[in-house]
Motif scaffolding. Structure first.
Motif, PDB file in Angstrom:
ATOM      1  N   ASN A   1      -3.592   1.975   6.432  1.00 21.39           N
ATOM      2  CA  ASN A   1      -3.274   1.141   5.261  1.00 21.39           C
ATOM      3  C   ASN A   1      -4.480   0.624   4.730  1.00 21.39           C
ATOM      4  O   ASN A   1      -4.908  -0.505   5.040  1.00 21.39           O
TER       5      ASN A   1
ATOM      6  N   GLN B   1      -4.778  -2.009   2.303  1.00 23.08           N
ATOM      7  CA  GLN B   1      -4.652  -3.223   2.393  1.00 23.08           C
ATOM      8  C   GLN B   1      -4.892  -3.886   3.454  1.00 23.08           C
ATOM      9  O   GLN B   1      -5.772  -4.919   3.411  1.00 23.08           O
ATOM     10  N   VAL B   2      -4.521  -3.318   4.624  1.00 25.83           N
ATOM     11  CA  VAL B   2      -4.868  -4.014   6.105  1.00 25.83           C
ATOM     12  C   VAL B   2      -6.490  -4.004   6.205  1.00 25.83           C
ATOM     13  O   VAL B   2      -7.401  -4.779   6.522  1.00 25.83           O
TER      14      VAL B   2
ATOM     15  N   PHE C   1      -2.756  -9.150   9.696  1.00 25.11           N
ATOM     16  CA  PHE C   1      -2.363  -8.564   8.557  1.00 25.11           C
ATOM     17  C   PHE C   1      -1.836  -7.373   8.629  1.00 25.11           C
ATOM     18  O   PHE C   1      -0.661  -7.174   8.010  1.00 25.11           O
TER      19      PHE C   1
ATOM     20  N   LEU D   1       1.861  -7.450   6.398  1.00 27.16           N
ATOM     21  CA  LEU D   1       2.245  -6.446   5.351  1.00 27.16           C
ATOM     22  C   LEU D   1       3.266  -5.727   6.218  1.00 27.16           C
ATOM     23  O   LEU D   1       3.363  -4.294   5.475  1.00 27.16           O
TER      24      LEU D   1
ATOM     25  N   GLN E   1       3.956  -3.760   8.623  1.00 25.69           N
ATOM     26  CA  GLN E   1       3.550  -2.188   9.097  1.00 25.69           C
ATOM     27  C   GLN E   1       4.320  -1.859  10.409  1.00 25.69           C
ATOM     28  O   GLN E   1       4.957  -2.604  10.909  1.00 25.69           O
TER      29      GLN E   1
END
Length: 226
Positions: free
Chosen positions: A139, A141-142, A174, A178, A180
């Motif tokens: 991911n 963003q992570v 994170f 987010l 996940q």
């Protein structure tokens, strides 16, 4: 089912081999003719390469080590596409459920390979750069958020090991923020704890106030972080 399980086993093993590829060791050996495991911290990671060969070599190894992580996860995606196209995945298996778990296993195998390389007698780096590549592939963003934590801490403290530990601690947070999938959250916990464990000697020096900072001479950084 047997073919599918065999493919899963192969991809995890290949991920370990990718992680094991000793980029830092090869770079220093080719450019300076020495074994990086006998210099500085003894780690084959990008930071020890930075101290040994300078910024360009350190950045080069950092990028390659990160790409190893990206490639390990990319192979899982390719495997799934291949398995689906060839009808290797049994109809009783939900591919969307299996994929995150296999990605997690491949990621952990690559991290282990980087720190316990089969090509270097099960020695290696501290699995920071390859972890970043894995996170970016899982991911982005992570991955970027974790890299930002690292960058902020290193800018303030000038201590790479402290920045790596901070990033390792932030990954799980994170992942949760987010939203996940559970396997990725477990990867963040397990991978983060492993990176912190690999830095246990650095933690002792941080507490003692003797941990090396960026910019110090290599001679002053013997046994320091990488």
């Amino acid at each position: 089912m047997a073919i599918w399980l065999t493919l899963c086993g192969v991809i995890v093993f290949v991920a370990y081999l990718l992680g094991s590829f000793p980029t830092g060791y090869i770079a220093v050996k080719q450019l300076k003719g020495i074994d990086i495991r006998e210099v500085g911290s003894g780690s084959t990671g990008a930071t020890n390469v930075l101290r040994t060969l300078g910024k360009r070599a350190g950045a080069f190894v950092l990028v390659l080590d990160s790409l190893k992580g990206v490639l390990a996860i990319t192979l899982v995606y390719l495997l799934f596409n291949f398995a689906i196209s060839q009808n290797f995945i049994p109809p009783t298996i939900d591919a969307k459920t299996w994929q995150p778990w296999l990605i997690t296993l491949a990621g952990l195998a690559a991290i282990l390979g980087h720190s316990k390389s089969i090509f270097l007698g099960f020695t290696g780096g501290k699995s920071v750069a390859i972890s970043l590549g894995i996170l970016l592939a899982m991911n982005w963003q992570v991955g970027l958020a974790t890299a930002s934590v690292f960058a902020v801490v290193v800018a303030i403290s000038r201590i790479v090991s402290l920045s790596s530990i901070a990033g390792a601690m932030a990954v799980s947070i994170f992942m949760l923020l987010l939203h996940q999938p559970l396997p990725y959250v477990l990867f963040g916990i397990a991978g983060g704890l492993y990176v912190i464990f690999r830095h246990r000697s650095n933690i002792e020096r941080i507490i003692a106030g003797t941990e090396a900072k960026l910019g110090q001479n290599l001679a002053k950084e013997i046994d320091q972080t990488a």
